[in-house]
Design a protein around this motif. Structure first.
Motif, PDB file in Angstrom:
ATOM      1  N   ALA A 121       0.830  -1.210   0.000  1.00 56.28           N
ATOM      2  CA  ALA A 121       0.000   0.000   0.000  1.00 56.28           C
ATOM      3  C   ALA A 121       0.859   1.253   0.000  1.00 56.28           C
ATOM      4  O   ALA A 121       0.557   2.230  -0.702  1.00 56.28           O
ATOM      5  CB  ALA A 121      -0.922  -0.004   1.211  1.00 56.28           C
ATOM      6  N   ALA A 122       1.941   1.252   0.784  1.00 57.24           N
ATOM      7  CA  ALA A 122       2.813   2.424   0.826  1.00 57.24           C
ATOM      8  C   ALA A 122       3.423   2.713  -0.536  1.00 57.24           C
ATOM      9  O   ALA A 122       3.521   3.869  -0.953  1.00 57.24           O
ATOM     10  CB  ALA A 122       3.917   2.214   1.861  1.00 57.24           C
ATOM     11  N   CYS A 123       3.823   1.659  -1.236  1.00 63.88           N
ATOM     12  CA  CYS A 123       4.449   1.835  -2.559  1.00 63.88           C
ATOM     13  C   CYS A 123       3.445   2.233  -3.629  1.00 63.88           C
ATOM     14  O   CYS A 123       3.712   3.121  -4.441  1.00 63.88           O
ATOM     15  CB  CYS A 123       5.161   0.551  -2.981  1.00 63.88           C
ATOM     16  N   MET A 260       4.354  11.767   4.283  1.00 63.88           N
ATOM     17  CA  MET A 260       2.998  11.208   4.340  1.00 63.88           C
ATOM     18  C   MET A 260       2.992   9.925   5.163  1.00 63.88           C
ATOM     19  O   MET A 260       4.038   9.341   5.440  1.00 63.88           O
ATOM     20  CB  MET A 260       2.485  10.925   2.926  1.00 63.88           C
ATOM     21  N   GLY A 261       1.814   9.484   5.550  1.00 61.65           N
ATOM     22  CA  GLY A 261       1.665   8.229   6.272  1.00 61.65           C
ATOM     23  C   GLY A 261       0.936   7.203   5.423  1.00 61.65           C
ATOM     24  O   GLY A 261       0.324   7.531   4.405  1.00 61.65           O
ATOM     25  N   SER A 262       1.018   5.948   5.850  1.00 59.39           N
ATOM     26  CA  SER A 262       0.293   4.875   5.165  1.00 59.39           C
ATOM     27  C   SER A 262      -0.217   3.893   6.207  1.00 59.39           C
ATOM     28  O   SER A 262       0.559   3.393   7.022  1.00 59.39           O
ATOM     29  CB  SER A 262       1.202   4.164   4.160  1.00 59.39           C
ATOM     30  N   GLY A 263      -1.523   3.652   6.190  1.00 58.51           N
ATOM     31  CA  GLY A 263      -2.121   2.731   7.142  1.00 58.51           C
ATOM     32  C   GLY A 263      -3.622   2.899   7.170  1.00 58.51           C
ATOM     33  O   GLY A 263      -4.204   3.549   6.292  1.00 58.51           O
ATOM     34  N   SER A 266      -5.343   6.506   6.356  1.00 61.20           N
ATOM     35  CA  SER A 266      -4.715   7.264   5.269  1.00 61.20           C
ATOM     36  C   SER A 266      -4.959   6.612   3.916  1.00 61.20           C
ATOM     37  O   SER A 266      -4.852   7.274   2.875  1.00 61.20           O
ATOM     38  CB  SER A 266      -3.210   7.414   5.509  1.00 61.20           C
ATOM     39  N   VAL A 267      -5.281   5.323   3.933  1.00 55.48           N
ATOM     40  CA  VAL A 267      -5.678   4.611   2.717  1.00 55.48           C
ATOM     41  C   VAL A 267      -7.060   4.021   2.985  1.00 55.48           C
ATOM     42  O   VAL A 267      -7.254   3.334   3.994  1.00 55.48           O
ATOM     43  CB  VAL A 267      -4.678   3.483   2.365  1.00 55.48           C
ATOM     44  N   PRO A 268      -8.046   4.283   2.124  1.00 56.32           N
ATOM     45  CA  PRO A 268      -9.389   3.728   2.343  1.00 56.32           C
ATOM     46  C   PRO A 268      -9.357   2.210   2.475  1.00 56.32           C
ATOM     47  O   PRO A 268      -8.546   1.532   1.824  1.00 56.32           O
ATOM     48  CB  PRO A 268     -10.166   4.168   1.092  1.00 56.32           C
ATOM     49  N   LEU A 269     -10.229   1.666   3.320  1.00 55.29           N
ATOM     50  CA  LEU A 269     -10.215   0.234   3.586  1.00 55.29           C
ATOM     51  C   LEU A 269     -10.378  -0.587   2.319  1.00 55.29           C
ATOM     52  O   LEU A 269      -9.718  -1.616   2.146  1.00 55.29           O
ATOM     53  CB  LEU A 269     -11.309  -0.122   4.600  1.00 55.29           C
TER      54      LEU A 269
END
Length: 319
Positions: A121-123, A260-263, A266-269
């Motif tokens: 997801a982060a990438c 930025m963050g990722s989790g 920060s990313v829709p489910l």
């Protein structure tokens, strides 16, 4: 049914009896076969994680593998509270169930989904990694960091730089695809100088699993590289070294760093679920390696504090 139950904040889950789940419209019932123990699972169980509900009692576990009522084998995520994945049965929104590839076994699927999703997801969702770019993984010796090195390479990174606090473990990451390794033990300006050498050659994406001092040094070194370096997308994923840092404001004003963050949040489910789908499809073909230790769920009280960050504990049940 039998389950791993938390009755209050900070308490170790206890193997005991919990009421049977009844699926509502749009939900599926799953006979669980495997569920992994991860840092986020422990944090939510303790009530410390930002996504924890603090409503007790509940069954621990945010994802797992099992079989639907029709026998289909699936990976599932985010069971409907108070049900978790560490139980004989769980209820899950049907949209959170993913069919598993036939060549991917239950234990590996359960072990790899959460830590692998973090870097996938982060990438893809946050950094928008492009083929040929350079990725630095800060904290590459744990389960998630080791997968991040493999996944970054799989997604097209031309060069992967890995950092870690354990020098011996860091050397083993080279075999997973790291081109450069940087031990974090030195700290201070020596560590910053090592980072500056890499930023001078160009680092496009930083995947940070540690936060703390190493993240401070990375951001400052990236800022000091200034106009001579490429813009940096710094993605914050975990905080194994601490929840806070000290960051001079000039580090952001004087550089082209995007922080930025990722989790969860920060990313829709639904996008996280799609990241897991892509990861599971790529696991066997990509040759992703993860160490996993299957343990009967009935041993949850003993195994809970023994979890090893480099060898994922997977609680198993009979289908």
């Amino acid at each position: 049914m039998k389950a791993a139950i938390v009755s209050g904040a900070g308490q170790t889950p206890v193997y005991g009896d919990f009421r049977e789940p009844v699926p509502s419209a749009g939900e599926s019932r799953i006979a669980v076969t495997a569920a992994a123990l991860s840092p986020v699972v422990k944090s939510r169980a303790s009530g410390a994680h930002y996504s924890a509900s603090a409503r007790f009692p509940f069954i621990v576990g945010i994802d797992g593998v099992g079989r639907l009522d029709d026998g289909s084998r699936v990976y599932f995520v985010m069971p409907t509270a108070p049900y978790g994945s560490m139980a004989e049965r769980a209820v899950v929104p049907s949209s959170h169930c993913l069919a598993l590839p036939d060549d991917l076994d239950d234990v590996t699927a359960a072990a790899i989904a959460n830590p692998g999703m973090s870097s996938w997801a982060a990438c893809t969702e946050r950094a928008r990694l492009k083929a040929g770019e350079t990725v630095l993984v800060n904290g590459a010796t744990g389960t998630a960091g080791r997968l991040a090195v493999q996944i970054a390479r799989h997604l097209g990174a031309k060069k992967v730089i890995a950092t870690g606090r354990d020098a011996d473990a860091l050397r083993s990451v080279e075999a997973l695809g790291a081109d450069v390794t940087i031990p974090l033990a030195a700290g201070g300006t020596k560590l910053e100088d090592r980072f500056k050498e890499q930023f001078a050659e160009g680092v496009d994406v930083v995947l940070d699993y540690l936060w703390g001092e190493s993240a401070e040094r990375l951001l400052i070194a990236g800022a000091k590289a200034g106009a001579d370096a490429v813009p940096i997308r710094f993605v914050q994923i975990g905080s194994a070294s601490g929840p806070e840092i000290r960051l001079p404001s000039a580090a952001l004003r004087s550089s082209a760093i995007t922080l930025m963050g990722s989790g969860i949040g920060s990313v829709p489910l639904d996008r996280l679920v799609e990241c897991i789908r892509a990861l599971l499809r790529a696991t066997v073909a990509g040759g992703f390696r993860i160490a996993a230790r299957p343990v009967p769920l009935s041993d949850v009280e003993r195994a809970w504090p023994e979890d090893d960050s480099r060898n994922r504990t997977v609680f198993v049940l009979k289908a």
